[in-house]
Design a protein around this motif. Sequence first.
Motif, PDB file in Angstrom:
ATOM      1  N   LYS A  51       0.836  -1.217   0.000  1.00  0.00           N
ATOM      2  CA  LYS A  51       0.000   0.000   0.000  1.00  0.00           C
ATOM      3  C   LYS A  51       0.861   1.254   0.000  1.00  0.00           C
ATOM      4  CE  LYS A  51      -2.196  -1.080   3.835  1.00  0.00           C
ATOM      5  NZ  LYS A  51      -1.542  -2.390   4.089  1.00  0.00           N
ATOM      6  N   SER A  52       1.827   1.278   0.938  1.00  0.00           N
ATOM      7  CA  SER A  52       2.651   2.487   1.065  1.00  0.00           C
ATOM      8  C   SER A  52       3.416   2.735  -0.239  1.00  0.00           C
ATOM      9  CB  SER A  52       3.634   2.345   2.235  1.00  0.00           C
ATOM     10  OG  SER A  52       2.907   2.160   3.431  1.00  0.00           O
ATOM     11  N   TYR A  53       3.860   1.656  -0.849  1.00  0.00           N
ATOM     12  CA  TYR A  53       4.620   1.787  -2.103  1.00  0.00           C
ATOM     13  C   TYR A  53       3.750   2.439  -3.192  1.00  0.00           C
ATOM     14  CZ  TYR A  53       7.340   0.491  -6.219  1.00  0.00           C
ATOM     15  OH  TYR A  53       8.044   0.527  -7.396  1.00  0.00           O
ATOM     16  N   PHE A  65       6.228   7.497   2.049  1.00  0.00           N
ATOM     17  CA  PHE A  65       5.592   6.623   3.039  1.00  0.00           C
ATOM     18  C   PHE A  65       6.531   5.448   3.255  1.00  0.00           C
ATOM     19  CE2 PHE A  65       1.686   8.615   1.232  1.00  0.00           C
ATOM     20  CZ  PHE A  65       1.223   9.172   2.405  1.00  0.00           C
ATOM     21  N   SER A  66       6.785   5.178   4.504  1.00  0.00           N
ATOM     22  CA  SER A  66       7.821   4.205   4.798  1.00  0.00           C
ATOM     23  C   SER A  66       7.355   2.767   4.519  1.00  0.00           C
ATOM     24  CB  SER A  66       8.221   4.414   6.262  1.00  0.00           C
ATOM     25  OG  SER A  66       8.667   3.252   6.804  1.00  0.00           O
ATOM     26  N   LEU A  67       8.232   2.028   3.879  1.00  0.00           N
ATOM     27  CA  LEU A  67       7.941   0.626   3.530  1.00  0.00           C
ATOM     28  C   LEU A  67       8.666  -0.278   4.507  1.00  0.00           C
ATOM     29  CD1 LEU A  67       7.055   1.944   0.895  1.00  0.00           C
ATOM     30  CD2 LEU A  67       8.409   0.293  -0.361  1.00  0.00           C
ATOM     31  N   HIS A  74       3.892  -2.639   9.070  1.00  0.00           N
ATOM     32  CA  HIS A  74       4.840  -1.551   9.202  1.00  0.00           C
ATOM     33  C   HIS A  74       4.189  -0.208   9.544  1.00  0.00           C
ATOM     34  CE1 HIS A  74       8.744   0.228   8.664  1.00  0.00           C
ATOM     35  NE2 HIS A  74       8.163   1.190   7.958  1.00  0.00           N
ATOM     36  N   THR A  75       3.306   0.231   8.640  1.00  0.00           N
ATOM     37  CA  THR A  75       2.671   1.530   8.888  1.00  0.00           C
ATOM     38  C   THR A  75       1.741   1.406  10.104  1.00  0.00           C
ATOM     39  OG1 THR A  75       2.715   1.889   6.519  1.00  0.00           O
ATOM     40  CG2 THR A  75       1.288   3.331   7.787  1.00  0.00           C
ATOM     41  N   LYS A  76       1.757   2.443  10.936  1.00  0.00           N
ATOM     42  CA  LYS A  76       0.879   2.449  12.122  1.00  0.00           C
ATOM     43  C   LYS A  76      -0.013   3.691  12.062  1.00  0.00           C
ATOM     44  CE  LYS A  76       2.477  -1.072  14.476  1.00  0.00           C
ATOM     45  NZ  LYS A  76       2.296  -1.995  13.376  1.00  0.00           N
ATOM     46  N   LEU A  96      -3.629   9.575   2.138  1.00  0.00           N
ATOM     47  CA  LEU A  96      -3.703   8.978   3.473  1.00  0.00           C
ATOM     48  C   LEU A  96      -3.310   7.506   3.379  1.00  0.00           C
ATOM     49  CD1 LEU A  96      -7.082  10.432   4.856  1.00  0.00           C
ATOM     50  CD2 LEU A  96      -4.764  11.337   5.171  1.00  0.00           C
ATOM     51  N   ASP A  97      -2.185   7.184   3.997  1.00  0.00           N
ATOM     52  CA  ASP A  97      -1.718   5.793   4.014  1.00  0.00           C
ATOM     53  C   ASP A  97      -2.094   5.233   5.382  1.00  0.00           C
ATOM     54  OD1 ASP A  97      -0.455   3.444   3.360  1.00  0.00           O
ATOM     55  OD2 ASP A  97       1.533   4.147   3.966  1.00  0.00           O
ATOM     56  N   THR A  98      -2.593   4.025   5.408  1.00  0.00           N
ATOM     57  CA  THR A  98      -3.090   3.527   6.683  1.00  0.00           C
ATOM     58  C   THR A  98      -2.395   2.251   7.103  1.00  0.00           C
ATOM     59  OG1 THR A  98      -4.761   2.195   5.625  1.00  0.00           O
ATOM     60  CG2 THR A  98      -5.381   4.426   6.196  1.00  0.00           C
TER      61      THR A  98
HETATM   62 MG   LIG Z   1       2.417   0.658   4.827  1.00  0.00          MG
END
Ligand SMILES: [Mg+2]
Length: 591
Positions: A51-53, A65-67, A74-76, A96-98
């Motif tokens: 997702k972040s990618y 966005f950190s992978l 990973h993402t919080k 918005l990355d979740t």
């Molecule tokens: Mg993520």
Amino acid sequence: MASETHMSGPECLIENTNGRLLVNPKALKILSAIQQPVVVVAIMGLYRTGKSYLMNKLAGKNKGFSLGSTVQSHTKGIWMWCVPHPKKPEHTLVLLDTEGLGDVEKGDNQNDSWIFALAILLSSTFVYNSMGTINQQAMDQLHYVTELTDRIRAKASPDVDGVEDSADFVSFFPDFVWTLRDFSLDLEADGQSITADEYLENSLKLKKGTSQKDKNFNLPRLCIRKFFPKKKCFIFDRPTDRKKLGQLEELCDDKLDPEFVQQAAVFCSYIFRNSKTKTLSGGIKVNGPRLETLVQTYVSAINSGDLPCMENAVLALSEIENTAAVKKAIAHYDQQMDQKLQLPTETLQELLDLHRTIEKEAIEVFMRMSWKDIDHLFQKELAAQLDKKRDDFCKKNLKASSDRCSALLKDIFSPLEEGVKEGIYSKPGGYRLFIEKIQELKKKYLQEPRKGIQAEEILQEYLKSKESVTAAILQTDQTLSEKEKLIEVERVKAESAQAAAKMLEEMQIKNQQMMEQKEKSYQEHVKQLTEKMERDRAQLLEEQERTLSLKLQEQGRLLQEGFQEENRRLHEEIQNLQKKMKKPRKQCCLS
Ligand SMILES: [Mg+2]
Ligand SMILES: Nc1nc2c(ncn2[C@@H]2O[C@H](COP(=O)(O)OP(=O)(O)OP(=O)(O)O)[C@@H](O)[C@H]2O)c(=O)[nH]1
């Protein structure tokens, strides 16, 4: 205009720590500075699915966005990245990355549902990301959609007609985009090649049957169909060899699978061209500060154990903006009156005319900025403040006039006062001299400009204060007979009675002018309000018509698929909406 958004990287918007959601003030500050309308794209889905990618691709960057490169989520919480919109000038794209859903190691999945609900509430395009094909597992993971009816409220209070609250979801839910990663099948059905969208439509077809298994199969599909009328699907090949996936951020496009590069470009282009500005009911376009308020209102509702409610959030927002609208309108009035009003005015009408012109402008300022002013409470507040300001100006005008007239009289009549002190009128023939002097000075006083509305009254007061001196001079003047003196006394009395009658008449005129002004103020408020209510009504009808047509479309599909029960439910919703649309227009009343 230079772009307003200068975020070199994403910022955490909502933290999810120890089972509690916390809003990050730093991110709110960033939002508060964005005056442009925002297009909000949120992504959700199972953890570790790229997702972040993909969000970085939307930001036009490889990194951001950190992978994570391990199997742990990973993402919080929810992360935000605001960038200038690549295709819509003067708009900001808010990504918005979740946090990934369903990581078993997290132990507590309670917040997954809230993050899901928040992403729906805050976004204008909602991207659901999953790996592989749309199989039952992917559908099961979408149980969050079926839970939305327990997580989100559209209306603050239940509908009187007993229609489910979720019937309104369709009118404010975001567009739905399903991204399928590492999709390795050929897009085919019955030997025919199909589009990704057709693949999604097929996957959302319902199963006939009434067993629990059939119900479980149908529920998420029904919810997606009902809540998200606009749907789109994109498939992606695996971006590169399995071994290189861990360093994806480091790889530029020519090191990636060309199919993937092309698919990512098509996806980004679709989002840039089709994602709408986040809009609230009533056609309210969301900008940074509005998004900030939505975030705060929803998160605080969740934290206090309530359900985030769309209507309440919109009301909270309108209250903030209507308060500001009253302030701005009053500031405009104050500034213009300060600039244009010179006290004292020659007549009361002059003051009232100026008040009326500026009051009209102030109401216009309010009307431009305010919305959803339930029961016109804020407009009534504005009207009360403007009335008070008008009355205060009238009082100030009165005082300014009195002060100026008193000062003028003191100045102009000082030779007369001096003469009385020196006794120059206390001699034979003095009375005539005294009266002549008074007439001369009165003329001089009357010729002075801008004395204001108290000119006559202050003069009469002054002359009244001189009555005993006048009487004494008259009595001591030996050139006049007793009879002449009596006639003179009567003349002075008649003159003063005449002046009093004139003043009374003037007072009545002033009262009349004040009454007329009050009526005109009211009419101006009603006129502008009526125009605004007409515009609002047209907007509401447009929204209702859009919702109606979406529901009719879905009803048609259900009928085609032979789902009587679901069709009946939708039919009730449609009838209810049509009833609402036929409601007579409200009368505009401010009192
Ligand atoms: Mg993520
Ligand atoms: N197989 C595959 N891996 C990908 C894809 N996109 C990114 N990855 C890799 O998958 C790993 C996780 O990527 P992220 O973008 O962090 O995934 P995420 O969904 O944001 O993960 P969470 O934040 O934990 O939910 C990274 O090593 C990426 O390089 C993809 O399309 N397919």
